[in-house]
Design an enzyme around this catalytic site. Structure first.
Site, PDB file in Angstrom:
ATOM      1  N   HIS A  70     -61.319 -38.739  50.561  1.00 51.40           N
ATOM      2  CA  HIS A  70     -62.307 -37.993  51.343  1.00 51.40           C
ATOM      3  C   HIS A  70     -62.053 -38.263  52.815  1.00 51.40           C
ATOM      4  O   HIS A  70     -61.694 -39.375  53.183  1.00 51.40           O
ATOM      5  CB  HIS A  70     -63.721 -38.456  50.965  1.00 51.40           C
ATOM      6  CG  HIS A  70     -64.779 -37.497  51.398  1.00 51.40           C
ATOM      7  ND1 HIS A  70     -65.289 -37.481  52.663  1.00 51.40           N
ATOM      8  CD2 HIS A  70     -65.407 -36.514  50.718  1.00 51.40           C
ATOM      9  CE1 HIS A  70     -66.192 -36.516  52.751  1.00 51.40           C
ATOM     10  NE2 HIS A  70     -66.284 -35.911  51.591  1.00 51.40           N
ATOM     11  N   ASP A  90     -66.426 -34.535  43.454  1.00 56.10           N
ATOM     12  CA  ASP A  90     -65.866 -33.580  42.503  1.00 56.10           C
ATOM     13  C   ASP A  90     -65.237 -34.227  41.276  1.00 56.10           C
ATOM     14  O   ASP A  90     -64.866 -33.531  40.337  1.00 56.10           O
ATOM     15  CB  ASP A  90     -64.784 -32.732  43.209  1.00 56.10           C
ATOM     16  CG  ASP A  90     -65.395 -31.801  44.226  1.00 56.10           C
ATOM     17  OD1 ASP A  90     -66.446 -31.228  43.921  1.00 56.10           O
ATOM     18  OD2 ASP A  90     -64.834 -31.665  45.319  1.00 56.10           O
TER      19      ASP A  90
END
Ligand code: ACO
Length: 429
Positions: free
Chosen positions: A306, A363
């Site tokens: 991320h 996710d």
């Protein structure tokens, strides 16, 4: 406490103000950098650029903290509903019981699409990706509500907000029904937000769909966890489009398109495709991870890493637990979950992932829940869009409420040809 930053350039010294946010993040105010020095900042990917001041969402990527309007995501996921979270994000504070009732009732009473919008769907190929359809239909709302076209003159912005939140589940479920060749199911106003979506997706005129409470609750939590994440790619897109005074529907439509990409919201679809390829025997988890680490291969471990989190994404922790709960309640033994847990275990003890501080993101586990609920894989990112909608709206509203906001317009470092004379066609080789 704010101080001054001193910049030395070509023998001259320039002083710039600094800013400190309420959680201690520090910035140098470069709004006058070019005017004073002739230089611009160079920051591709905007990793060092604060594009706005915001009071909506706080993320501390080092510590794995996420808060909406000051409330920790863990507490919101435990206590709130998605619509309560949407109210909090958009209006800045938790609603009273009366405000919440009014908000929920408003949303419930605007869920139908104009009958003419239904005709759009007939024009889409059955194989159209739901994100293509959702973005197009969300944008098309601008054509049906001309009273919301000019943000400066919109007397009833609240109505536009309610319409969007109410209609997006209908838009998305119709995209699915069209692809499946089934009749559209009209929304039911007596159902809660998540249950209504489930029914519009899975009921048919011949057979009702019994909404399972655990499933509806898990879906509601997933929507909450996706509701905002400060200045990510799609949110920045919504702000940038809105900064030209484009209307809310057009701005959100652009946000849906930005979210679609596999490096952003599209990763949830890619994660399940990755897990399925491993499950189908294309290679073990170990082999896959070797490919993800290789410089000669573009494969990435989807759902990992991320831009902001350099720690476990707090949303992934909550989703991992919700995933186990839903699978247990539905009595599903998921091979994909087993593979995901194995991939996570190996990755988190592998020097490549550890040294780059790559952890599971939002996710990594969400797709496994969606799949257990029977959502088709290509609909996962549209579900993310449904969740992110209140975030986009609140950021768009915050930007317009800021009296000093300007159209977004970055600079560039031009590296092309310098001036050259026009070459007639016959002289070109
Ligand atoms: N698998 C393997 N290697 C990775 C991964 C991954 N998932 N993510 C990052 N890396 C590596 C990069 O190759 C790079 O290595 P290097 O330093 O040897 O060149 C290093 O880690 C840093 O990666 P960047 O791409 O520079 O990091 P950035 O902040 O630009 O990217 C991103 C973040 C796009 C999320 C990236 O981690 C990624 O592609 N992850 C997979 C896709 C994904 O899950 N996206 C969803 C993000 S969450 C969301 O948007 C809702």
């Amino acid at each position: 406490m704010s101080g001054k930053a001193v910049l030395k350039l070509e023998g001259k010294e320039y002083e710039f103000d600094t800013l400190v946010g309420s959680e201690g993040e520090k910035a140098i105010d470069f709004t006058k950098l070019r005017a004073r020095t002739g230089y611009v900042g160079f920051d591709p990917g905007y990793g060092n650029t604060g594009s706005c001041r915001s009071s909506i969402t706080f993320v501390d990527g080092e510590k794995g903290i996420l808060r909406y309007r000051g409330y920790p995501i863990e507490e919101i996921a435990e206590h709130a509903t998605f619509l309560e979270t949407a109210y909090l994000l958009i209006h800045g504070d938790l609603p009273t019981a009366q405000q919440l009732d009014a908000f929920v009732s408003d949303v419930s009473n605007h869920t139908m699409l104009h009958e003419d919008i239904k005709r759009f769907y007939a024009g889409f190929p059955k194989k159209a990706h739901p994100m293509a359809v959702s973005s197009a239909v969300a944008g098309a709302l601008s054509a049906f509500y001309p009273e919301h076209l000019d943000p400066a003159k919109d007397q009833d912005l609240n109505k536009a907000i309610i319409r969007l939140i109410a209609k997006l589940p209908t838009i998305i479920s119709y995209a699915y029904k069209h692809s499946a060749g089934q009749p559209f199911m009209y929304p039911r106003n007596n159902l809660d937000y998540a249950s209504n979506l489930l029914r519009m997706m899975f009921a048919t005129p011949c057979e009702e769909y019994e909404v399972d409470e655990t499933v509806a609750k898990a879906l509601d939590i997933l929507l909450i966890l996706h509701a905002d994440h400060e200045q990510n790619c799609s949110t920045s897109t919504v702000r940038l489009v809105g900064s030209s005074m484009s209307n809310l529907f057009a701005s959100v439509s652009a946000g849906i398109s930005a979210l679609w990409g596999p490096l952003h919201g599209g990763a949830n679809q890619k994660v399940v495709e990755m897990l399925e390829s491993i499950a189908s025997g294309e290679g073990s988890a170990e082999v896959f991870l070797e490919k993800a680490k290789s410089r000669d291969d573009t494969t990435r471990l989807m759902g990992f890493g991320h831009r902001v989190y350099k720690n476990y994404d707090p949303r992934a922790t909550i989703i991992k637990k919700a995933c186990s709960d839903v699978l247990e309640k539905l009595g599903i033994h998921s091979k994909l979950l087993e593979i995901a847990v194995r991939l996570e275990e190996i990755a988190l003890s592998d020097e490549y992932f550890v040294s780059r501080r790559l952890y599971p993101n939002v996710d990594f586990y969400s797709g496994i829940i969606y799949q257990a609920i029977n959502f088709p894989v290509n609909l996962f990112t549209a579900l993310f869009a449904m969740g992110r909608l209140p975030g986009w709206i609140s950021q768009w509203v915050e930007m317009h409420d800021d009296k000093g906001f300007k159209i977004g317009r970055p600079r560039q470092i031009y590296e092309g040809a310098t001036q050259r004379p026009w070459k007639p066609l016959e002289e070109r080789l």
